[in-house]
Enzyme design. Sequence first.
Site, PDB file in Angstrom:
ATOM      1  N   GLY A  85      10.726 -22.523   5.891  1.00  0.00           N
ATOM      2  CA  GLY A  85      11.751 -22.944   6.837  1.00  0.00           C
ATOM      3  C   GLY A  85      12.606 -24.011   6.193  1.00  0.00           C
ATOM      4  O   GLY A  85      12.718 -25.128   6.694  1.00  0.00           O
ATOM      5  N   THR A 110      17.481 -25.523   7.191  1.00  0.00           N
ATOM      6  CA  THR A 110      18.150 -26.388   8.158  1.00  0.00           C
ATOM      7  C   THR A 110      17.210 -27.510   8.587  1.00  0.00           C
ATOM      8  O   THR A 110      16.013 -27.466   8.330  1.00  0.00           O
ATOM      9  CB  THR A 110      18.591 -25.621   9.430  1.00  0.00           C
ATOM     10  OG1 THR A 110      17.426 -25.056  10.064  1.00  0.00           O
ATOM     11  CG2 THR A 110      19.566 -24.508   9.112  1.00  0.00           C
ATOM     12  N   PHE A 145      15.214 -17.376   6.640  1.00  0.00           N
ATOM     13  CA  PHE A 145      15.774 -16.098   7.073  1.00  0.00           C
ATOM     14  C   PHE A 145      17.200 -16.361   7.520  1.00  0.00           C
ATOM     15  O   PHE A 145      17.431 -16.825   8.635  1.00  0.00           O
ATOM     16  CB  PHE A 145      14.936 -15.507   8.214  1.00  0.00           C
ATOM     17  CG  PHE A 145      15.287 -14.072   8.542  1.00  0.00           C
ATOM     18  CD1 PHE A 145      14.840 -13.042   7.738  1.00  0.00           C
ATOM     19  CD2 PHE A 145      16.059 -13.760   9.642  1.00  0.00           C
ATOM     20  CE1 PHE A 145      15.148 -11.719   8.039  1.00  0.00           C
ATOM     21  CE2 PHE A 145      16.379 -12.441   9.942  1.00  0.00           C
ATOM     22  CZ  PHE A 145      15.924 -11.421   9.136  1.00  0.00           C
ATOM     23  N   GLU A 146      18.156 -16.102   6.637  1.00  0.00           N
ATOM     24  CA  GLU A 146      19.554 -16.442   6.900  1.00  0.00           C
ATOM     25  C   GLU A 146      20.470 -15.274   6.558  1.00  0.00           C
ATOM     26  O   GLU A 146      20.096 -14.369   5.804  1.00  0.00           O
ATOM     27  CB  GLU A 146      19.970 -17.679   6.092  1.00  0.00           C
ATOM     28  CG  GLU A 146      19.164 -18.936   6.388  1.00  0.00           C
ATOM     29  CD  GLU A 146      19.402 -19.506   7.775  1.00  0.00           C
ATOM     30  OE1 GLU A 146      20.322 -19.029   8.474  1.00  0.00           O
ATOM     31  OE2 GLU A 146      18.666 -20.440   8.170  1.00  0.00           O
ATOM     32  N   LEU A 175       8.778 -23.744  10.128  1.00  0.00           N
ATOM     33  CA  LEU A 175       9.368 -22.533  10.690  1.00  0.00           C
ATOM     34  C   LEU A 175       9.653 -22.707  12.175  1.00  0.00           C
ATOM     35  O   LEU A 175       8.846 -23.261  12.917  1.00  0.00           O
ATOM     36  CB  LEU A 175       8.432 -21.337  10.502  1.00  0.00           C
ATOM     37  CG  LEU A 175       8.191 -20.862   9.071  1.00  0.00           C
ATOM     38  CD1 LEU A 175       7.250 -19.667   9.079  1.00  0.00           C
ATOM     39  CD2 LEU A 175       9.495 -20.498   8.385  1.00  0.00           C
ATOM     40  N   TYR A 181       8.348 -30.329  27.515  1.00  0.00           N
ATOM     41  CA  TYR A 181       7.960 -30.131  26.122  1.00  0.00           C
ATOM     42  C   TYR A 181       6.436 -30.175  25.955  1.00  0.00           C
ATOM     43  O   TYR A 181       5.786 -29.140  25.885  1.00  0.00           O
ATOM     44  CB  TYR A 181       8.634 -31.171  25.215  1.00  0.00           C
ATOM     45  CG  TYR A 181       8.664 -30.729  23.769  1.00  0.00           C
ATOM     46  CD1 TYR A 181       9.764 -30.072  23.243  1.00  0.00           C
ATOM     47  CD2 TYR A 181       7.570 -30.921  22.938  1.00  0.00           C
ATOM     48  CE1 TYR A 181       9.784 -29.642  21.924  1.00  0.00           C
ATOM     49  CE2 TYR A 181       7.573 -30.489  21.627  1.00  0.00           C
ATOM     50  CZ  TYR A 181       8.672 -29.853  21.126  1.00  0.00           C
ATOM     51  OH  TYR A 181       8.678 -29.409  19.829  1.00  0.00           O
ATOM     52  N   VAL A 236      15.801 -35.235  17.252  1.00  0.00           N
ATOM     53  CA  VAL A 236      17.125 -35.166  16.645  1.00  0.00           C
ATOM     54  C   VAL A 236      17.848 -33.948  17.215  1.00  0.00           C
ATOM     55  O   VAL A 236      17.245 -33.096  17.868  1.00  0.00           O
ATOM     56  CB  VAL A 236      17.054 -35.057  15.101  1.00  0.00           C
ATOM     57  CG1 VAL A 236      16.488 -36.321  14.484  1.00  0.00           C
ATOM     58  CG2 VAL A 236      16.239 -33.837  14.679  1.00  0.00           C
TER      59      VAL A 236
END
Length: 419
Positions: free
Chosen positions: A48, A51, A74-75, A139, A235, A273
């Site tokens: 991952g 980003t 995976f882009e 990920l 969450y 963030v």
Amino acid sequence: MVIKPRVRGFICVTTHPAGCDAAVKQQIDYIKAQPKLPNGPKRVLVLGASTGYGLAARITAAFGSGAATLGVFFERPGTDSKPGTAGWYNSAAFHKYAEQAGLYAKSVNGDAFSDEVKAKVIELIKQDLGQVDQVVYSLAAPRRKHPRTGEVISSTLKPIGEPITLRGLDTDKEVLTETTLQPATAEEIAGTVAVMGGEDWQMWIDALLDAGVLAEGATTTAFTYVGEEITQAIYWNGSIGAAKKDLDEKVLGLREKLQKIGGDARVSVLKAVVTQASSAIPTMPLYLSLLFKVMKERGTHEGCIEQLDTLYDIVYGGKDAGTATERLRHQLLADGRTVELVDEAGRLRADYKEMAPDVQAEVLKLWPQVTNENLYEISDLAGYKADFLRLFGFGVEGVDYEADVATDVAIPNLVDLTG
């Protein structure tokens, strides 16, 4: 083409290659400006890596410790007529700057949940690196095709037990909202745990151990968020929290396995963030806007790269004499507060600035005071929106957004398994 941001809800459907490049360069420059990690990792696998926190981990390892890095993501690439994903352009920029610095960088584009990608990564490690001494698991995906059963499993964002009504923020219309969510079913909870929990992390470590590509003393970490009163209902106490608690359970077995080779496995708690995932969680945009306001006023605000710089200090013993715990405690004792960097569950806590009692108390104080009329005064909505656009390469200093930009950007040393 000239590319402008087009935002639909919590997604920006355009990306800016030059802006992504500049944002990556800023993170690299930040890490290069910090003292080097003398005991940092030298061969790192980041799952991952394109980003957010995964990208920040790759940058910190490479430019803070001189590490060779192998990234998995995976882009989608751009074409002559359509931009690719931000993660594609981030990775292209990372590869470019790593090459300029003489650092090894190779990436695999494919489904990290699959056995095919695991096998290819092991092959590349044996071929190029021999072994790795750190594995970062970052990920994030809405669904997972299970490599054993072939079943496509989806995650869900719901409370557990009872319906909840959440105060939130429509960042497009800039108005406060209320959202009522029904509780997740047992099947939905199990699906979320299967997608976002620790099973795949465990599969990765088992595969790497079985292949003999984890070095003596290797460490691994997966990222989590715990939060406090405002965010915990959706969450930590919801379906996502069930998955994060599964990480806490799975890490115990991983730690035991890695201790046999002198290594360690930890869950790392990082601060809230702006990410594409967090922007989709009711309550989080409003919470983040208030949190940013409070932390910026105190001079303690941090983004992904600052958090990963702190985390690597914790994992690898700090940059100064003594252990990271001693160093950070000394710094924080000046403010009259001692921070425990490893909590009672054994997690590494890089989120201590967000969790500072005075910060959380101030956010709680502001929470009921926010109205549509005072939104910009009481919160840092402007900062939130700026951070959101930066995810896609917009609003980055020094970039000419009126200039034509090529969207077909290649990533050198890429193994593409998406076809």
